[in-house]
Design a protein around this motif. Structure first.
Motif, PDB file in Angstrom:
ATOM      1  N   MET A   1       0.851  -1.204   0.000  1.00 20.27           N
ATOM      2  CA  MET A   1       0.000   0.000   0.000  1.00 20.27           C
ATOM      3  C   MET A   1       0.875   1.238   0.000  1.00 20.27           C
ATOM      4  SD  MET A   1      -3.219  -0.875   2.411  1.00 20.27           S
ATOM      5  CE  MET A   1      -2.265  -1.700   3.663  1.00 20.27           C
ATOM      6  N   SER A   2       0.615   2.153  -0.892  1.00 21.67           N
ATOM      7  CA  SER A   2       1.573   3.228  -1.113  1.00 21.67           C
ATOM      8  C   SER A   2       1.503   4.335  -0.072  1.00 21.67           C
ATOM      9  CB  SER A   2       1.360   3.817  -2.507  1.00 21.67           C
ATOM     10  OG  SER A   2       0.025   4.242  -2.653  1.00 21.67           O
ATOM     11  N   GLU A   3       0.341   4.641   0.442  1.00 20.94           N
ATOM     12  CA  GLU A   3       0.283   5.767   1.373  1.00 20.94           C
ATOM     13  C   GLU A   3      -0.760   5.525   2.465  1.00 20.94           C
ATOM     14  OE1 GLU A   3      -1.419   9.358  -0.252  1.00 20.94           O
ATOM     15  OE2 GLU A   3      -1.997   8.329  -2.069  1.00 20.94           O
ATOM     16  N   SER A   4      -0.903   4.271   2.859  1.00 19.27           N
ATOM     17  CA  SER A   4      -1.872   3.950   3.896  1.00 19.27           C
ATOM     18  C   SER A   4      -1.459   4.591   5.212  1.00 19.27           C
ATOM     19  CB  SER A   4      -1.960   2.440   4.080  1.00 19.27           C
ATOM     20  OG  SER A   4      -2.771   2.156   5.200  1.00 19.27           O
ATOM     21  N   ASN A   5      -2.351   5.352   5.784  1.00 22.06           N
ATOM     22  CA  ASN A   5      -2.090   5.903   7.107  1.00 22.06           C
ATOM     23  C   ASN A   5      -3.133   5.467   8.102  1.00 22.06           C
ATOM     24  OD1 ASN A   5       0.253   7.654   6.603  1.00 22.06           O
ATOM     25  ND2 ASN A   5      -1.137   8.614   5.152  1.00 22.06           N
ATOM     26  N   THR A   6      -4.244   5.016   7.612  1.00 19.18           N
ATOM     27  CA  THR A   6      -5.356   4.727   8.506  1.00 19.18           C
ATOM     28  C   THR A   6      -5.039   3.616   9.485  1.00 19.18           C
ATOM     29  OG1 THR A   6      -6.186   3.581   6.565  1.00 19.18           O
ATOM     30  CG2 THR A   6      -7.275   5.606   7.186  1.00 19.18           C
ATOM     31  N   ASP A   7      -4.123   2.677   9.100  1.00 18.18           N
ATOM     32  CA  ASP A   7      -3.754   1.621  10.029  1.00 18.18           C
ATOM     33  C   ASP A   7      -2.510   1.996  10.844  1.00 18.18           C
ATOM     34  OD1 ASP A   7      -5.798  -0.108   9.334  1.00 18.18           O
ATOM     35  OD2 ASP A   7      -4.648  -0.969   7.675  1.00 18.18           O
ATOM     36  N   LYS A 199      -6.561 -18.701  -7.792  1.00 19.76           N
ATOM     37  CA  LYS A 199      -7.245 -19.509  -6.783  1.00 19.76           C
ATOM     38  C   LYS A 199      -8.636 -19.803  -7.308  1.00 19.76           C
ATOM     39  CE  LYS A 199      -6.419 -18.417  -1.891  1.00 19.76           C
ATOM     40  NZ  LYS A 199      -6.915 -17.561  -0.791  1.00 19.76           N
TER      41      LYS A 199
ATOM     42  N   GLY B 154      -5.051   3.942   0.970  1.00 23.73           N
ATOM     43  CA  GLY B 154      -5.210   4.032   2.418  1.00 23.73           C
ATOM     44  C   GLY B 154      -6.444   4.799   2.845  1.00 23.73           C
ATOM     45  N   TYR B 155      -7.427   4.896   1.955  1.00 21.32           N
ATOM     46  CA  TYR B 155      -8.658   5.627   2.295  1.00 21.32           C
ATOM     47  C   TYR B 155      -9.524   4.838   3.269  1.00 21.32           C
ATOM     48  CZ  TYR B 155      -7.706   8.729  -1.689  1.00 21.32           C
ATOM     49  OH  TYR B 155      -7.152   9.615  -2.560  1.00 21.32           O
ATOM     50  N   ILE B 156      -9.399   3.510   3.212  1.00 17.11           N
ATOM     51  CA  ILE B 156     -10.188   2.619   4.072  1.00 17.11           C
ATOM     52  C   ILE B 156      -9.207   1.636   4.713  1.00 17.11           C
ATOM     53  CG2 ILE B 156     -11.974   0.814   4.097  1.00 17.11           C
ATOM     54  CD1 ILE B 156     -13.130   2.141   1.569  1.00 17.11           C
ATOM     55  N   PRO B 157      -9.334   1.380   6.033  1.00 19.04           N
ATOM     56  CA  PRO B 157      -8.402   0.430   6.665  1.00 19.04           C
ATOM     57  C   PRO B 157      -8.692  -0.997   6.190  1.00 19.04           C
ATOM     58  CG  PRO B 157      -9.646   1.703   8.318  1.00 19.04           C
ATOM     59  CD  PRO B 157     -10.285   1.956   6.995  1.00 19.04           C
ATOM     60  N   LEU B 158      -7.654  -1.692   5.765  1.00 18.15           N
ATOM     61  CA  LEU B 158      -7.798  -3.067   5.283  1.00 18.15           C
ATOM     62  C   LEU B 158      -8.443  -3.964   6.331  1.00 18.15           C
ATOM     63  CD1 LEU B 158      -7.213  -5.322   3.250  1.00 18.15           C
ATOM     64  CD2 LEU B 158      -4.877  -5.418   4.147  1.00 18.15           C
ATOM     65  N   GLN B 159      -8.039  -3.784   7.595  1.00 14.04           N
ATOM     66  CA  GLN B 159      -8.563  -4.679   8.631  1.00 14.04           C
ATOM     67  C   GLN B 159     -10.080  -4.567   8.769  1.00 14.04           C
ATOM     68  OE1 GLN B 159      -6.597  -7.038  10.102  1.00 14.04           O
ATOM     69  NE2 GLN B 159      -8.608  -7.838  10.690  1.00 14.04           N
ATOM     70  N   LEU B 188      -7.535 -14.208   2.033  1.00 19.60           N
ATOM     71  CA  LEU B 188      -8.904 -14.399   2.533  1.00 19.60           C
ATOM     72  C   LEU B 188      -9.832 -14.994   1.472  1.00 19.60           C
ATOM     73  CD1 LEU B 188     -11.077 -13.320   4.819  1.00 19.60           C
ATOM     74  CD2 LEU B 188     -11.445 -11.489   3.167  1.00 19.60           C
TER      75      LEU B 188
END
Lengths: 214, 214
Positions: A1-7, A199, B154-159, B188
């Motif tokens: 992910m290039s710019e994930s900050n939310t986690d 898969k 990163g607009y939405i948290p993957l988890q 998943l």
């Protein structure tokens, strides 16, 4: 992910502002590239799309494009070359809609019939229907579903398909599905997707089901 | 092509008979293999399908599955996470149909807005709608179109996506599209197709058109 900050960890206000500005810069550059590419693509004509490979999604993608075409009020012709135990919801769905001419080849899967002569006759009858649709200027989109299987078994001569594709009305879009597309079809096509099978639920013992495969 | 004869030289009657018998033998063996695989696949539950890769066909495949599901009288929920200049015929088509709950995120492509905070708010609002659909047992199929793009930025948290997928009703099918699917989503998923971009008409200067891209 290039710019994930939310986690990730919390940012200071200054860090957030810097991040948002970098984002804006990058998106401005991206917009310029996308806009230029759109401006360059100025040819208008019907195209040939080939959907091949072993992964799931070839026929469903073709039927999604049928839905798009109908959303624009276009007329669509569909010929399904392999019909059998895996009968599908799309037949029930599209048959009752305005604007779709829907044809299913009379025979089952080739390993169900086990009779080559009967398969060839059924495939050629289906191809005659396809040729009719491909020469009709009122039809905007033609889908030849699982045609590649019929080509692979030699039930239909490849050259006849190529000739019909080249002779079709200039605005008509042609979509051909099935694994193992011959090299000559890939050469002829404008857009080709190879669907890679990463898969498949079936291999994990999950039954084919309504809405997904059926 | 494994057994094409239609383009080749004429065969004698004896050669034809031998060919037809070989065909029958091969198809009998194939039928045994296929039938055994179908018998083994006896688990019945909703699955997660991920359609990713750079090739054409991810969203259209998802919408083809929507058509299949509707053909079986199922109820379907669709959330489009990236909406913009490339507005599509499927929206016009599916919006007017019974059985489809259709939602489009309010903002355009991310390179159109160039405003990260606004994009995050719009993506999270769309994901809240998605979570509602994913917790509704009356919905048989949920499509999260271009969700992978929103995850990539990163607009939405993957988890949060993984949690919602794991908590959904057991019979519900979930389809997620977009290039660059994160490894955790592929892990998943039950069925994953990587759409390989062999050729695209756009690169040859052909305009995006109704029924194909639009």
């Amino acid at each position: 992910m290039s710019e994930s900050n939310t986690d990730g960890p919390e940012l200071t206000a200054a860090q957030q502002a810097a991040r948002d500005e970098r984002h804006q810069d990058r998106m401005q550059r991206k917009k310029a590239v996308v806009d230029a590419a759109i401006a360059r693509a100025d040819k208008v004509r019907g195209i040939v799309v080939v959907l091949t490979g072993n992964g799931k999604g070839k026929s469903s993608s073709a039927f999604g494009m049928v839905a798009r075409a109908l959303g624009h009020g276009q007329r669509v012709g569909v010929v399904q070359f392999i019909k059998g135990a895996f009968s599908t919801g799309e037949e029930a769905f599209f048959r009752k809609l305005e604007g779709v001419s829907y044809h299913v080849m009379g025979e089952g899967f080739t390993w169900e019939t086990q009779d080559r002569e009967r398969d060839v006759a059924a495939a050629m009858a289906a191809f005659d229907v396809a040729r009719g649709l491909m020469s009709d200027p009122a039809i905007h989109m033609v889908v030849l579903d699982e045609l590649n299987i019929a080509l692979k078994y030699g039930y239909i001569p490849l050259q006849a398909v190529i000739d019909a594709a080249n002779a079709r009305p200039a605005h008509q879009n042609l979509i051909i599905t099935g694994r193992g597309a011959p090299a000559e079809l890939i050469e002829l096509a404008d857009t080709v997707t190879e669907m890679g099978d990463v898969k498949h639920a079936f291999r994990a013992g999950i039954k084919a089901q309504n809405g997904i495969e059926l």
